[in-house]
Structure formats: structure tokens, C-alpha cells
Design a protein around this motif. Structure first.
Motif, PDB file in Angstrom:
ATOM      1  N   ASP A 151      -2.844 -17.017  -7.030  1.00 29.65           N
ATOM      2  CA  ASP A 151      -2.841 -16.564  -5.713  1.00 29.65           C
ATOM      3  C   ASP A 151      -2.216 -15.220  -5.847  1.00 29.65           C
ATOM      4  OD1 ASP A 151      -3.365 -19.066  -4.943  1.00 29.65           O
ATOM      5  OD2 ASP A 151      -1.434 -19.740  -4.439  1.00 29.65           O
ATOM      6  N   LYS A 152      -3.274 -14.298  -5.488  1.00 33.06           N
ATOM      7  CA  LYS A 152      -3.026 -12.777  -5.454  1.00 33.06           C
ATOM      8  C   LYS A 152      -2.997 -12.215  -3.987  1.00 33.06           C
ATOM      9  CE  LYS A 152      -4.983  -8.613  -6.958  1.00 33.06           C
ATOM     10  NZ  LYS A 152      -6.306  -7.622  -7.701  1.00 33.06           N
ATOM     11  N   LEU A 153      -1.941 -11.222  -3.858  1.00 32.29           N
ATOM     12  CA  LEU A 153      -1.673 -10.532  -2.657  1.00 32.29           C
ATOM     13  C   LEU A 153      -2.565  -9.300  -2.714  1.00 32.29           C
ATOM     14  CD1 LEU A 153       0.482 -13.036  -2.732  1.00 32.29           C
ATOM     15  CD2 LEU A 153       1.515 -11.705  -0.870  1.00 32.29           C
ATOM     16  N   SER A 154      -3.348  -8.950  -1.828  1.00 35.56           N
ATOM     17  CA  SER A 154      -3.744  -7.435  -1.710  1.00 35.56           C
ATOM     18  C   SER A 154      -3.417  -6.862  -0.386  1.00 35.56           C
ATOM     19  CB  SER A 154      -5.121  -7.591  -1.810  1.00 35.56           C
ATOM     20  OG  SER A 154      -5.581  -7.921  -3.323  1.00 35.56           O
ATOM     21  N   LEU A 155      -2.822  -5.694  -0.358  1.00 33.30           N
ATOM     22  CA  LEU A 155      -2.436  -5.245   0.815  1.00 33.30           C
ATOM     23  C   LEU A 155      -3.782  -4.061   1.042  1.00 33.30           C
ATOM     24  CD1 LEU A 155      -0.510  -4.500   3.072  1.00 33.30           C
ATOM     25  CD2 LEU A 155       0.375  -3.097   1.733  1.00 33.30           C
ATOM     26  N   ILE A 156      -4.441  -4.350   2.085  1.00 33.84           N
ATOM     27  CA  ILE A 156      -5.536  -3.197   2.603  1.00 33.84           C
ATOM     28  C   ILE A 156      -4.931  -2.262   3.580  1.00 33.84           C
ATOM     29  CG2 ILE A 156      -7.696  -2.980   3.841  1.00 33.84           C
ATOM     30  CD1 ILE A 156      -8.459  -5.927   2.790  1.00 33.84           C
ATOM     31  N   LEU A 157      -4.817  -0.893   3.188  1.00 34.44           N
ATOM     32  CA  LEU A 157      -4.099  -0.155   3.946  1.00 34.44           C
ATOM     33  C   LEU A 157      -4.980   0.546   4.992  1.00 34.44           C
ATOM     34  CD1 LEU A 157      -2.592   1.923   0.992  1.00 34.44           C
ATOM     35  CD2 LEU A 157      -1.356   0.056   2.633  1.00 34.44           C
ATOM     36  N   ASP A 191       0.526  -4.094  11.354  1.00 38.13           N
ATOM     37  CA  ASP A 191       0.607  -2.898  11.939  1.00 38.13           C
ATOM     38  C   ASP A 191      -0.932  -2.022  11.573  1.00 38.13           C
ATOM     39  OD1 ASP A 191       2.816  -3.075  13.475  1.00 38.13           O
ATOM     40  OD2 ASP A 191       3.878  -2.476  11.810  1.00 38.13           O
ATOM     41  N   GLY A 192      -1.823  -2.656  11.569  1.00 37.33           N
ATOM     42  CA  GLY A 192      -3.136  -1.776  11.178  1.00 37.33           C
ATOM     43  C   GLY A 192      -3.538  -2.026   9.896  1.00 37.33           C
ATOM     44  N   SER A 193      -2.702  -2.573   9.017  1.00 38.33           N
ATOM     45  CA  SER A 193      -2.934  -3.039   7.692  1.00 38.33           C
ATOM     46  C   SER A 193      -3.199  -4.474   7.515  1.00 38.33           C
ATOM     47  CB  SER A 193      -1.827  -2.303   6.726  1.00 38.33           C
ATOM     48  OG  SER A 193      -1.939  -0.953   6.516  1.00 38.33           O
ATOM     49  N   TRP A 194      -3.516  -5.141   6.333  1.00 37.86           N
ATOM     50  CA  TRP A 194      -3.732  -6.349   6.232  1.00 37.86           C
ATOM     51  C   TRP A 194      -3.246  -6.961   4.732  1.00 37.86           C
ATOM     52  CZ3 TRP A 194      -7.039  -2.945   7.916  1.00 37.86           C
ATOM     53  CH2 TRP A 194      -7.186  -2.719   9.243  1.00 37.86           C
ATOM     54  N   LEU A 195      -2.476  -7.872   4.850  1.00 40.46           N
ATOM     55  CA  LEU A 195      -1.984  -8.441   3.440  1.00 40.46           C
ATOM     56  C   LEU A 195      -2.985  -9.963   3.514  1.00 40.46           C
ATOM     57  CD1 LEU A 195       0.045  -8.533   1.238  1.00 40.46           C
ATOM     58  CD2 LEU A 195       1.461  -9.970   2.540  1.00 40.46           C
ATOM     59  N   VAL A 196      -3.530  -9.601   2.362  1.00 38.58           N
ATOM     60  CA  VAL A 196      -4.572 -10.828   2.133  1.00 38.58           C
ATOM     61  C   VAL A 196      -4.030 -11.664   0.842  1.00 38.58           C
ATOM     62  CG1 VAL A 196      -7.018 -11.326   1.787  1.00 38.58           C
ATOM     63  CG2 VAL A 196      -6.276  -9.487   3.053  1.00 38.58           C
ATOM     64  N   THR A 197      -4.317 -12.983   1.071  1.00 36.33           N
ATOM     65  CA  THR A 197      -3.821 -13.839  -0.176  1.00 36.33           C
ATOM     66  C   THR A 197      -5.331 -14.477  -0.455  1.00 36.33           C
ATOM     67  OG1 THR A 197      -1.668 -14.436   0.479  1.00 36.33           O
ATOM     68  CG2 THR A 197      -2.587 -15.807  -1.000  1.00 36.33           C
ATOM     69  N   PHE A 198      -5.670 -14.121  -1.964  1.00 37.53           N
ATOM     70  CA  PHE A 198      -6.813 -14.646  -2.433  1.00 37.53           C
ATOM     71  C   PHE A 198      -6.179 -15.522  -3.394  1.00 37.53           C
ATOM     72  CE2 PHE A 198      -7.897 -10.319  -1.640  1.00 37.53           C
ATOM     73  CZ  PHE A 198      -9.323 -10.537  -0.759  1.00 37.53           C
TER      74      PHE A 198
END
Length: 153
Positions: free
Chosen positions: A146-152, A122-129
Motif C-alpha cells: 500500500d503506497k501513498l503518493s502525494l500529488i501536488l 487543500d488542492g493536493s491529493w494523497l492517494v493510496t495505491f
């Protein structure tokens, strides 16, 4: 490496899936950093802070805390990518963290990463690095996370 990848659009973010970024420049793990980390966390185990005793221990000297090694991802990641997308980025968690090899005091570390997944939310992104930390002169990683970052948005 010519500089960090710039994540400034959803398209740029998705284009990084599967791309290897890095390695970063060197970061030397000094005893002063290990001692400061021990003070902050309260983890003063002798293998980290007592050079005399550690010299006769299982690793032949002082080693860095695993959690310290993991925290250095934050210090080195900006050399790999910058996020100019959205309003903020938050640590969403870790799926998996391993410390396959120790980090003796004086080690030089370098970080690489790969974006393994991007989920639109919904306009944000959950990214796995997937971050891989290597010690100069050794093939076995000292940390894989494996880190998860949420870009709001």
C-alpha cells in the motif's frame, strides 16, 4: 488492457477508487538486475548473488531481494496509470508491504493496482495505491504494498 488510465483531473482520480488496473506487461528478473541491486544496496547475501551456494539453499536457487521486488513497482506502474494532474508527485510512504512468496531468478512478474483511497488536501491529493505483484504461473503474490503518493497542486 488498452493502455494506462489517465489521471488528469480530480474527478478522474476519484473515479479510479476501487478500480482494478492491470496487469502490466511482463518483466523478467535476471541475475544481472539482482547483482546490480546488490551492488547499489550493499546487500550481497548469498541467496541473491551466489548461484552455486543458493542451489543448495532453502529456495533451490537465487532469489531476488524483497526490496528489489518492491522497487519494480516503479518500473511497471506507468503501464497502469499516468498522472497529468498537479505540478509534481512525491512518494509519501508505505502503509504496509508484504512479500508472501519469493522471486527466483528468471521469474516473470506482472503488476496490478487498485486506488483504495483519495484524500483531498487543500488542492493536493494523497492517494493510496494497493499494488500486487504476481509471478507468472503462480497464484500467490510476490509483493503486496500500500503506497501513498502525494500529488501536488
Amino acid at each position: 488492457m488498452s493502455g494506462p488510465a489517465v489521471i488528469d483531473s480530480p474527478e478522474a482520480l476519484h473515479a479510479l477508487v476501487g478500480v482494478e488496473l492491470g496487469p502490466s506487461g511482463p518483466l523478467v528478473v535476471e541475475q544481472q538486475r539482482i547483482d546490480a541491486f546488490a551492488d547499489v544496496t550493499g546487500d550481497h547475501q548469498w541467496i541473491h548473488v551466489d548461484p552455486e551456494r543458493a542451489a543448495t539453499g532453502p529456495f533451490g536457487g537465487v532469489i531476488a531481494h524483497g526490496q528489489l521486488t518492491l522497487s519494480l513497482v516503479t518500473a511497471l506502474a506507468p503501464e497502469l496509470y499516468t498522472v497529468e494532474l498537479g505540478t509534481a508527485r512525491v512518494n509519501y510512504g508505505f502503509e504496509r508491504v508484504r512479500f508472501p512468496a519469493v522471486v527466483p531468478v528468471g521469474s516473470t512478474l506482472r503488476l496490478s493496482c487498485r486506488v483504495t483511497d483519495v484524500q483531498d488536501r487543500d488542492g493536493s491529493w494523497l492517494v493510496t495505491f494497493r499494488f500486487t505483484m504476481l509471478r507468472d504461473g503462480h497464484d500467490r503474490p510476490v509483493c503486496v504494498a500500500d503506497k501513498l503518493s502525494l500529488i501536488l497542486a
